[in-house]
Design an enzyme around this catalytic site. Structure first.
Site, PDB file in Angstrom:
ATOM      1  N   HIS B   7     -24.996 -38.501   5.743  1.00 49.61           N
ATOM      2  CA  HIS B   7     -24.293 -39.267   6.782  1.00 49.61           C
ATOM      3  C   HIS B   7     -24.149 -38.468   8.073  1.00 49.61           C
ATOM      4  CE1 HIS B   7     -20.853 -37.191   4.745  1.00 49.61           C
ATOM      5  NE2 HIS B   7     -20.410 -37.048   5.983  1.00 49.61           N
ATOM      6  N   HIS B  79     -19.813 -34.222  12.628  1.00 49.44           N
ATOM      7  CA  HIS B  79     -20.664 -33.370  11.797  1.00 49.44           C
ATOM      8  C   HIS B  79     -21.821 -34.153  11.197  1.00 49.44           C
ATOM      9  CE1 HIS B  79     -17.797 -34.842   8.577  1.00 49.44           C
ATOM     10  NE2 HIS B  79     -18.907 -34.860   7.858  1.00 49.44           N
ATOM     11  N   GLU B 130     -22.195 -30.140   6.993  1.00 48.77           N
ATOM     12  CA  GLU B 130     -21.636 -30.234   5.643  1.00 48.77           C
ATOM     13  C   GLU B 130     -22.817 -30.304   4.673  1.00 48.77           C
ATOM     14  OE1 GLU B 130     -19.569 -33.968   5.014  1.00 48.77           O
ATOM     15  OE2 GLU B 130     -18.496 -33.229   3.263  1.00 48.77           O
TER      16      GLU B 130
END
Lengths: 134, 134
Positions: B7, B79, B130
């Site tokens: 994502h 992010h 991440e």
């Protein structure tokens, strides 16, 4: 209207170093560097299984990326590109909803050789969004 | 090491307004709002054919997103999340290459209920990354 996420563009101050990080640390498939003098940028593609990351860096001082890198000297995420089936229809729908383009008018030929438009970040939660015809 | 882009997280000051833009202007599939008090955020997923956008907004004043929104009041891309097959192996490889984590140690349980780590933006061209176990 929007389809796939075509790419995430990350502006980087040193495209060779950034490519090394993605190739050697992250183990990703990294393309050769592609210079695009007509856009004032050099580009490296990071091929992921479902989309791609586009590392972009200025090719000269007048590059559209230079201002962004002055503000973000370490680099940063520059824009997201969503695919649309029909760019003219997309422009029509956006204008019906009074949704401003960054540079109103006809779509331009983007870095991938396809017609693109950019939407104004102030309308899109502070994110610069490119729409590219599929 | 890295696989799919799981994502792109966009921090937004008003998640209802941002959801409306994606639903009504961009014609995207937008999930219901999910409150995650344990992470201090509320989330809405934008389902694209090949990946997803995660709109995130603070649930309280101590939210990890609040500082970002103070700096970027209109919102912005917060992010990128890449998938990895094995998070422990990823941590091992990163530490071999002396590549610092944002919070060194064991992976934490992320917003998707899977183990995650965050990499320091200073090492990744100014982008917060991440890594999430597949």
């Amino acid at each position: 209207m929007i389809g796939k996420l075509n790419h995430v563009a990350i502006a980087v101050p040193d495209i060779t170093e950034a490519s090394k990080t993605y190739r050697n640390v992250f183990g990703a498939k990294v393309s050769e560097q592609i210079d695009q003098p007509e856009h004032g940028v050099k580009i490296v593609f990071i091929k992921l299984p479902n989309t791609q990351i586009e590392l972009i860096s200025p090719l000269n001082k007048n590059s559209p990326i230079s201002k962004f890198l002055k503000k973000n000297p370490n680099g940063g995420i520059h824009h997201l590109c969503y695919e649309v089936e029909n760019i003219d229809l997309a422009i029509e729908k956006l204008s019906e909803k009074d949704f401003g383009l960054l540079e109103p008018g006809k779509p331009k030929l983007g870095a991938h050789g396809k017609p693109v438009i950019f939407l104004h970040p102030s309308k899109c939660n502070g994110t610069l969004i490119e729409l590219q015809q599929e």
